[in-house]
Design a protein around this motif. Structure first.
Motif, PDB file in Angstrom:
ATOM      1  N   TYR A 136       0.849  -1.180   0.000  1.00 39.15           N
ATOM      2  CA  TYR A 136       0.000   0.000   0.000  1.00 39.15           C
ATOM      3  C   TYR A 136       0.889   1.236   0.000  1.00 39.15           C
ATOM      4  N   ALA A 137       0.447   2.270  -0.710  1.00 37.54           N
ATOM      5  CA  ALA A 137       1.203   3.518  -0.781  1.00 37.54           C
ATOM      6  C   ALA A 137       0.224   4.675  -0.924  1.00 37.54           C
ATOM      7  N   LEU A 138       0.674   5.848  -0.535  1.00 39.19           N
ATOM      8  CA  LEU A 138      -0.149   7.042  -0.713  1.00 39.19           C
ATOM      9  C   LEU A 138      -0.214   7.421  -2.179  1.00 39.19           C
ATOM     10  N   THR A 139      -1.359   7.892  -2.593  1.00 32.67           N
ATOM     11  CA  THR A 139      -1.506   8.475  -3.927  1.00 32.67           C
ATOM     12  C   THR A 139      -1.152   9.964  -3.821  1.00 32.67           C
ATOM     13  N   GLY A 140      -1.200  10.669  -4.924  1.00 31.71           N
ATOM     14  CA  GLY A 140      -0.972  12.113  -4.889  1.00 31.71           C
ATOM     15  C   GLY A 140      -1.967  12.813  -3.976  1.00 31.71           C
ATOM     16  N   THR A 141      -3.218  12.387  -4.030  1.00 31.87           N
ATOM     17  CA  THR A 141      -4.241  12.980  -3.165  1.00 31.87           C
ATOM     18  C   THR A 141      -3.940  12.671  -1.702  1.00 31.87           C
ATOM     19  N   GLY A 142      -3.519  11.447  -1.426  1.00 31.77           N
ATOM     20  CA  GLY A 142      -3.157  11.076  -0.060  1.00 31.77           C
ATOM     21  C   GLY A 142      -1.968  11.874   0.448  1.00 31.77           C
ATOM     22  N   GLU A 143      -0.982  12.068  -0.432  1.00 35.33           N
ATOM     23  CA  GLU A 143       0.193  12.889  -0.063  1.00 35.33           C
ATOM     24  C   GLU A 143      -0.236  14.303   0.286  1.00 35.33           C
ATOM     25  N   SER A 144      -1.150  14.868  -0.511  1.00 42.07           N
ATOM     26  CA  SER A 144      -1.579  16.244  -0.242  1.00 42.07           C
ATOM     27  C   SER A 144      -2.324  16.344   1.091  1.00 42.07           C
ATOM     28  N   LEU A 145      -2.990  15.281   1.496  1.00 43.52           N
ATOM     29  CA  LEU A 145      -3.682  15.267   2.783  1.00 43.52           C
ATOM     30  C   LEU A 145      -2.690  15.315   3.946  1.00 43.52           C
ATOM     31  N   THR A 146      -1.501  14.768   3.746  1.00 43.84           N
ATOM     32  CA  THR A 146      -0.526  14.756   4.840  1.00 43.84           C
ATOM     33  C   THR A 146      -0.090  16.165   5.234  1.00 43.84           C
ATOM     34  N   VAL A 147      -0.158  17.098   4.306  1.00 43.60           N
ATOM     35  CA  VAL A 147       0.176  18.491   4.625  1.00 43.60           C
ATOM     36  C   VAL A 147      -0.818  19.025   5.662  1.00 43.60           C
ATOM     37  N   VAL A 148      -2.090  18.763   5.437  1.00 41.75           N
ATOM     38  CA  VAL A 148      -3.139  19.209   6.353  1.00 41.75           C
ATOM     39  C   VAL A 148      -3.023  18.473   7.688  1.00 41.75           C
ATOM     40  N   LEU A 149      -2.759  17.174   7.634  1.00 37.16           N
ATOM     41  CA  LEU A 149      -2.617  16.395   8.861  1.00 37.16           C
ATOM     42  C   LEU A 149      -1.434  16.890   9.691  1.00 37.16           C
ATOM     43  N   ARG A 150      -0.358  17.283   9.017  1.00 36.04           N
ATOM     44  CA  ARG A 150       0.816  17.813   9.730  1.00 36.04           C
ATOM     45  C   ARG A 150       0.431  19.069  10.504  1.00 36.04           C
ATOM     46  N   GLN A 151      -0.380  19.924   9.886  1.00 33.70           N
ATOM     47  CA  GLN A 151      -0.839  21.134  10.569  1.00 33.70           C
ATOM     48  C   GLN A 151      -1.701  20.769  11.781  1.00 33.70           C
ATOM     49  N   LEU A 152      -2.543  19.768  11.631  1.00 36.00           N
ATOM     50  CA  LEU A 152      -3.393  19.328  12.734  1.00 36.00           C
ATOM     51  C   LEU A 152      -2.549  18.756  13.877  1.00 36.00           C
ATOM     52  N   VAL A 153      -1.544  17.943  13.543  1.00 32.80           N
ATOM     53  CA  VAL A 153      -0.645  17.393  14.560  1.00 32.80           C
ATOM     54  C   VAL A 153       0.102  18.519  15.276  1.00 32.80           C
ATOM     55  N   ASP A 154       0.582  19.491  14.513  1.00 30.45           N
ATOM     56  CA  ASP A 154       1.280  20.633  15.121  1.00 30.45           C
ATOM     57  C   ASP A 154       0.352  21.390  16.064  1.00 30.45           C
ATOM     58  N   TRP A 155      -0.890  21.616  15.639  1.00 35.27           N
ATOM     59  CA  TRP A 155      -1.861  22.309  16.475  1.00 35.27           C
ATOM     60  C   TRP A 155      -2.110  21.519  17.761  1.00 35.27           C
ATOM     61  N   ALA A 156      -2.306  20.205  17.634  1.00 30.44           N
ATOM     62  CA  ALA A 156      -2.557  19.362  18.811  1.00 30.44           C
ATOM     63  C   ALA A 156      -1.372  19.404  19.767  1.00 30.44           C
ATOM     64  N   THR A 157      -0.171  19.373  19.223  1.00 30.06           N
ATOM     65  CA  THR A 157       1.032  19.439  20.051  1.00 30.06           C
ATOM     66  C   THR A 157       1.118  20.777  20.773  1.00 30.06           C
ATOM     67  N   ASP A 158       0.878  21.857  20.048  1.00 22.19           N
ATOM     68  CA  ASP A 158       0.958  23.208  20.626  1.00 22.19           C
ATOM     69  C   ASP A 158      -0.107  23.440  21.698  1.00 22.19           C
ATOM     70  N   ASN A 159      -1.253  22.791  21.570  1.00 24.69           N
ATOM     71  CA  ASN A 159      -2.382  23.066  22.462  1.00 24.69           C
ATOM     72  C   ASN A 159      -2.681  21.953  23.459  1.00 24.69           C
ATOM     73  N   ARG A 160      -1.876  20.918  23.468  1.00 23.76           N
ATOM     74  CA  ARG A 160      -2.121  19.764  24.343  1.00 23.76           C
ATOM     75  C   ARG A 160      -2.220  20.170  25.809  1.00 23.76           C
ATOM     76  N   GLU A 161      -1.294  21.005  26.289  1.00 27.63           N
ATOM     77  CA  GLU A 161      -1.281  21.390  27.704  1.00 27.63           C
ATOM     78  C   GLU A 161      -2.491  22.241  28.074  1.00 27.63           C
TER      79      GLU A 161
END
Length: 143
Positions: free
Chosen positions: A98-123
């Motif tokens: 299994y591998a990411l498609t181009g659309t899946g790759e583009s979703l990782t950009v948004v997910l990275r922002q969500l992970v960063d937000w969760a990390t910044d706001n966890r406390e």
């Protein structure tokens, strides 16, 4: 070789409700957000982004807590949505990657922002939950 798992049907992989019109903007948005908001889908996408092509067993071992059946369902949903590709390798016994498609790759950009937000706001979220659990932030409305 079949491309379908014998116990996973298209009805099990579809999240679209019967009363949802396919051309409806809200329906389409809800359908996409359901996939992005699905914990297993996000974790599988992250694994594929971090490690590239992965076989089923590798994903099963790397996504903590997921069952074999849930991984199968999740992979089918992601494949159906065009976020991942499935390649059957010409080996004996046959292996699948299994591998990411181009659309899946583009979703990782948004997910990275969500992970960063969760990390910044966890406390601050943990602190708010603590206040709520102690009753400090509980609404005191009377009827």
């Amino acid at each position: 070789m079949t491309d379908r798992h014998p116990r996973v049907t298209i009805n099990e992989t579809s999240t679209q409700e019967a009363d949802c019109e396919p051309d409806s903007t809200v329906c389409g948005l809800r359908d996409v957000l359901d996939r992005i908001g699905d914990t297993w889908s996000v974790l599988v996408i992250i694994q594929l982004r971090l490690h590239g092509r992965r076989r089923f067993g590798q994903l099963l071992r790397s996504v903590e807590g997921i069952s074999q059946r849930m991984l199968t369902v999740t992979l089918r949903r992601l494949q159906r949505d065009g976020l991942i590709s499935r390649t059957v390798l010409d080996t004996s016994p046959p292996q699948v990657e299994y591998a990411l498609t181009g659309t899946g790759e583009s979703l990782t950009v948004v997910l990275r922002q969500l992970v960063d937000w969760a990390t910044d706001n966890r406390e601050s979220i943990a602190a708010a939950r603590g206040r709520w659990d102690r009753g400090a932030d509980t609404p005191t409305h009377s009827l």
